[in-house]
Enzyme design. Structure first.
Site, short mmCIF file in Angstrom:
data_model
loop_
_atom_site.label_atom_id
_atom_site.label_comp_id
_atom_site.label_asym_id
_atom_site.label_seq_id
_atom_site.Cartn_x
_atom_site.Cartn_y
_atom_site.Cartn_z
N GLY A 1 1.48 -2.00 4.22
CA GLY A 1 1.81 -0.59 4.04
C GLY A 1 3.04 -0.21 4.82
O GLY A 1 4.16 -0.15 4.29
N SER A 2 2.89 0.00 6.13
CA SER A 2 4.01 0.47 6.93
C SER A 2 5.13 -0.57 6.98
O SER A 2 6.31 -0.20 7.01
CB SER A 2 3.55 0.85 8.33
OG SER A 2 2.77 -0.17 8.89
N GLY B 1 -2.06 -4.07 9.25
CA GLY B 1 -1.15 -4.64 10.24
C GLY B 1 -0.42 -5.89 9.77
O GLY B 1 0.09 -6.65 10.58
N MET C 1 -9.85 7.15 0.08
CA MET C 1 -10.64 7.48 1.29
C MET C 1 -11.32 8.82 1.10
O MET C 1 -10.74 9.75 0.52
CB MET C 1 -9.72 7.57 2.50
CG MET C 1 -8.88 6.32 2.72
SD MET C 1 -7.98 6.46 4.28
CE MET C 1 -6.96 4.98 4.21
N MET D 1 -10.62 -7.05 6.13
CA MET D 1 -9.82 -6.03 6.82
C MET D 1 -9.38 -6.58 8.18
O MET D 1 -10.20 -7.12 8.92
CB MET D 1 -10.63 -4.75 7.05
CG MET D 1 -10.94 -3.95 5.80
SD MET D 1 -9.49 -3.38 4.88
CE MET D 1 -8.60 -2.41 6.12
N GLY E 1 -0.40 1.69 9.71
CA GLY E 1 0.37 1.59 10.95
C GLY E 1 -0.39 1.13 12.17
O GLY E 1 0.11 1.24 13.29
N SER F 1 0.85 -1.19 0.00
CA SER F 1 0.00 0.00 0.00
C SER F 1 0.88 1.24 0.00
O SER F 1 1.85 1.32 0.78
CB SER F 1 -0.87 0.01 1.25
OG SER F 1 -1.37 1.31 1.47
C1 DX5 Z 1 -6.02 0.99 6.01
C2 DX5 Z 1 -5.66 0.72 4.58
C3 DX5 Z 1 -4.47 -0.12 4.43
C4 DX5 Z 1 -3.21 0.47 5.00
C5 DX5 Z 1 -2.40 -0.66 5.51
O1 DX5 Z 1 -7.27 1.55 6.08
O2 DX5 Z 1 -6.72 0.10 3.89
O3 DX5 Z 1 -4.26 -0.53 3.07
O4 DX5 Z 1 -2.45 1.19 4.09
O5 DX5 Z 1 -1.31 -0.15 6.21
P1 DX5 Z 1 -0.57 -1.05 7.29
O6 DX5 Z 1 0.02 -2.20 6.52
O7 DX5 Z 1 0.45 -0.13 7.86
O8 DX5 Z 1 -1.60 -1.50 8.27
#
Ligand code: DX5
Ligand code: ZN
Length: 223
Positions: A197-198, A177, A37, A137, A145, A10
């Site tokens: 993502g993170s 996560g 978003m 999710m 993060g 992400s």
């Molecule tokens: C959260 C997003 C994710 C986010 C994941 O609402 O849908 O795609 O970027 O980030 P991490 O991997 O840091 O949880």
């Protein structure tokens, strides 16, 4: 069981002022996950179709658009037109998920449906043939993060069993996560597409992390 592990970083935690070079750091990715978003469905605001269009011109890697937006039925088709090869809408934001999935497919993208952590999968089993991917999710959507929610693991298992019952074609994505610490749990429960993502953008070498995540998931995934 699926054995086609895919890693979809992400860009939510990337440097938005330098997205072209940030994308160049994740060349080993199977997809690039773009978090859309709207400040209504989630309390955060990111990109719209014009950004997806610009990103699709900036990379050969297909875009996986995750729409965290209200009125998904109305807005989802625009993301296919913008160049996303997979479009995920939230079932909680859709009043006609079958029609929306069919429209996404008919416009030429993979159709995917997401569930927030508190949304049960059971009412949607019969929708699986209409879908190319289900996204479970593993955090409340809105921010990168956050801590992985283990309470989602039984739902991943249930979704995997439904998918197998319906022929095993549909992919099962997890988002939120996901890291080297949590990816094995997700793979063991039956996920085959992993958003991170993170975990990817917090390290020196994001591309190496993409490979490490793929290897960790492949080591435990069912075949
Ligand atoms: C959260 C997003 C994710 C986010 C994941 O609402 O849908 O795609 O970027 O980030 P991490 O991997 O840091 O949880
Ligand atoms: Zn996402």
């Amino acid at each position: 069981m699926s054995n086609h592990i895919q890693i979809t970083p992400s860009i939510l935690n990337a440097d938005f002022a330098n997205l072209q070079s940030e994308i160049a750091r994740i060349g080993n990715s199977d997809w690039i996950h773009v978090d859309v978003m709207d400040n209504h469905f989630v309390p955060n605001l990111t990109f719209g179709p014009s950004m997806v269009e610009a990103l699709s011109r900036a990379t050969e890697i297909p875009l996986d658009a995750h729409l965290m937006i209200a009125d998904a039925d109305r807005h989802a088709p625009a993301y296919v037109e913008a160049g996303a090869k997979s479009v995920t809408f939230h079932v909680e934001a859709s009043s006609a998920p079958i029609r929306t999935a069919r429209e996404i497919r008919s416009k030429g993208a993979r159709a995917s449906m997401a569930l927030r952590p508190a949304t049960p999968i059971e009412p949607y089993e019969e929708l699986i043939p209409e879908l190319d991917m289900v996204l479970i999710m593993t955090v409340e959507p809105g921010f990168g993060g956050q801590k992985f929610l283990d309470l989602c693991l039984p739902k991943i298992r249930t979704a995997r069993s439904y998918i197998e019952k319906h022929g095993g074609e549909c992919w099962l994505q997890v988002d939120g996560g996901v890291s080297l610490e949590t990816i094995e749990r997700c793979a063991e429960a039956g996920a085959d597409v992993f958003v991170a993502g993170s975990a990817v953008y917090s390290v020196e070498d994001p591309d190496q992390m993409v490979n490490d995540l793929r290897a960790a998931a492949a080591a435990v995934s069912h075949s």
